[in-house]
Design an enzyme around this catalytic site. Structure first.
Site, PDB file in Angstrom:
ATOM      1  N   GLY A  45      44.675  28.181  18.726  1.00  0.00           N
ATOM      2  CA  GLY A  45      45.863  27.769  17.980  1.00  0.00           C
ATOM      3  C   GLY A  45      46.883  28.889  17.974  1.00  0.00           C
ATOM      4  O   GLY A  45      46.515  30.069  18.089  1.00  0.00           O
ATOM      5  N   GLN A  50      53.964  33.714  15.045  1.00  0.00           N
ATOM      6  CA  GLN A  50      53.169  34.638  15.847  1.00  0.00           C
ATOM      7  C   GLN A  50      53.843  35.034  17.157  1.00  0.00           C
ATOM      8  O   GLN A  50      53.411  35.967  17.826  1.00  0.00           O
ATOM      9  CB  GLN A  50      51.794  34.026  16.164  1.00  0.00           C
ATOM     10  CG  GLN A  50      50.925  33.876  14.938  1.00  0.00           C
ATOM     11  CD  GLN A  50      49.570  33.316  15.315  1.00  0.00           C
ATOM     12  OE1 GLN A  50      49.411  32.121  15.484  1.00  0.00           O
ATOM     13  NE2 GLN A  50      48.586  34.188  15.492  1.00  0.00           N
ATOM     14  N   CYS A  96      42.040  35.510  14.339  1.00  0.00           N
ATOM     15  CA  CYS A  96      43.457  35.229  14.516  1.00  0.00           C
ATOM     16  C   CYS A  96      44.003  36.135  15.623  1.00  0.00           C
ATOM     17  O   CYS A  96      43.699  37.324  15.637  1.00  0.00           O
ATOM     18  CB  CYS A  96      44.186  35.496  13.203  1.00  0.00           C
ATOM     19  SG  CYS A  96      45.949  35.168  13.281  1.00  0.00           S
ATOM     20  N   LEU A  97      44.806  35.567  16.515  1.00  0.00           N
ATOM     21  CA  LEU A  97      45.338  36.370  17.618  1.00  0.00           C
ATOM     22  C   LEU A  97      46.225  37.505  17.120  1.00  0.00           C
ATOM     23  O   LEU A  97      46.384  38.510  17.804  1.00  0.00           O
ATOM     24  CB  LEU A  97      46.128  35.482  18.595  1.00  0.00           C
ATOM     25  CG  LEU A  97      45.298  34.420  19.323  1.00  0.00           C
ATOM     26  CD1 LEU A  97      46.195  33.575  20.218  1.00  0.00           C
ATOM     27  CD2 LEU A  97      44.176  35.055  20.136  1.00  0.00           C
ATOM     28  N   HIS A 138      44.378  26.642   9.436  1.00  0.00           N
ATOM     29  CA  HIS A 138      44.686  28.046   9.737  1.00  0.00           C
ATOM     30  C   HIS A 138      46.128  28.189  10.252  1.00  0.00           C
ATOM     31  O   HIS A 138      46.872  29.054   9.788  1.00  0.00           O
ATOM     32  CB  HIS A 138      43.676  28.569  10.766  1.00  0.00           C
ATOM     33  CG  HIS A 138      43.922  29.975  11.219  1.00  0.00           C
ATOM     34  ND1 HIS A 138      43.045  31.004  10.973  1.00  0.00           N
ATOM     35  CD2 HIS A 138      44.946  30.515  11.918  1.00  0.00           C
ATOM     36  CE1 HIS A 138      43.541  32.124  11.486  1.00  0.00           C
ATOM     37  NE2 HIS A 138      44.686  31.863  12.073  1.00  0.00           N
ATOM     38  N   GLU A 139      46.523  27.325  11.181  1.00  0.00           N
ATOM     39  CA  GLU A 139      47.873  27.415  11.757  1.00  0.00           C
ATOM     40  C   GLU A 139      48.939  27.020  10.731  1.00  0.00           C
ATOM     41  O   GLU A 139      50.011  27.612  10.675  1.00  0.00           O
ATOM     42  CB  GLU A 139      47.991  26.544  13.012  1.00  0.00           C
ATOM     43  CG  GLU A 139      47.053  26.933  14.146  1.00  0.00           C
ATOM     44  CD  GLU A 139      47.080  28.408  14.482  1.00  0.00           C
ATOM     45  OE1 GLU A 139      48.156  29.035  14.405  1.00  0.00           O
ATOM     46  OE2 GLU A 139      46.017  28.964  14.793  1.00  0.00           O
ATOM     47  N   HIS A 142      49.951  29.789   8.616  1.00  0.00           N
ATOM     48  CA  HIS A 142      50.901  30.716   9.252  1.00  0.00           C
ATOM     49  C   HIS A 142      52.352  30.336   8.943  1.00  0.00           C
ATOM     50  O   HIS A 142      53.213  31.202   8.861  1.00  0.00           O
ATOM     51  CB  HIS A 142      50.717  30.715  10.773  1.00  0.00           C
ATOM     52  CG  HIS A 142      49.665  31.662  11.273  1.00  0.00           C
ATOM     53  ND1 HIS A 142      49.729  33.020  11.084  1.00  0.00           N
ATOM     54  CD2 HIS A 142      48.528  31.438  11.982  1.00  0.00           C
ATOM     55  CE1 HIS A 142      48.679  33.594  11.650  1.00  0.00           C
ATOM     56  NE2 HIS A 142      47.926  32.653  12.192  1.00  0.00           N
TER      57      HIS A 142
HETATM   58 NI    NI Z   1      46.122  32.948  13.194  1.00  0.00          NI
END
Ligand code: NI
Length: 184
Positions: A45, A50, A96-97, A138-139, A142
């Site tokens: 995701g 991000q 998380c990236l 999760h996304e 963000h």
């Molecule tokens: Ni994340």
């Protein structure tokens, strides 16, 4: 196009993202770039903030996560609104990236109903569960300036602090390009 991924510590990850206005971006190019960036980093995701875009858009691909690939989805969510979350809360280890090398168990409800627009501006209202719901939650966070590490408390959080600080300074190795807020 592969965008650099914004690292923990950058204020954009803490901002409330703005509504995505139709025609404000080249949507086809943006969506393609977001998927390319996500796959390049082996993510499931990726949300607008991000890649430095504080707009309400995220992409997910949960097809490789679900045991039965068909229950996973590859999808773009624009201006999403979670209408309801329900079912039992369950724990799952998230990552998380934007926060490389950090993982932690997070409790979230099992199911949700979400309204969103797709990349063709069709409106949908759908129910998701299990891992797909997890990635969406999760996304979605963000877009509201919330990171999974915010749910980690107590001793575990204390142990995390130094690690999070070092990420913001770029003292971490990733095999994808990142943008660090405090890198000297
Ligand atoms: Ni994340």
């Amino acid at each position: 196009m592969i965008y650099p991924i914004v690292a923990f510590g950058d204020n954009i990850l803490r901002k409330e993202a703005a509504d995505f206005h139709r025609d404000s971006e080249d949507l086809t190019k943006l969506v393609e770039g977001m998927f390319d960036t996500m796959y390049n980093a082996n993510g499931v995701g990726l949300a607008g903030p991000q890649i430095g875009l504080s707009k309400r858009i995220f992409v997910i691909d949960s097809t490789k996560m679900e045991e039965d690939e068909e229950t996973g989805i590859k999808r773009v969510f624009i201006n999403p609104e979670i209408l309801d979350e329900y079912g039992n809360e369950w724990e799952f280890e998230e990552g998380c990236l934007s926060i490389p090398d950090v993982h932690g168990d997070v409790l979230r409800p099992e199911k949700l109903t979400i309204r969103y627009f797709d990349e063709l501006w069709n409106e949908h209202e759908e129910e998701f569960d299990a891992l797909t719901a997890r990635v969406i939650q999760h996304e979605y966070d963000h877009l509201h300036g919330v990171l999974f590490t915010d749910y980690i408390k107590g001793l575990k959080k204390q142990m995390l602090r130094a690690k999070l600080l070092s990420i913001s300074k770029g003292m971490v190795k990733t095999d994808y390009r990142m943008k660090y807020p405090d890198k000297k």
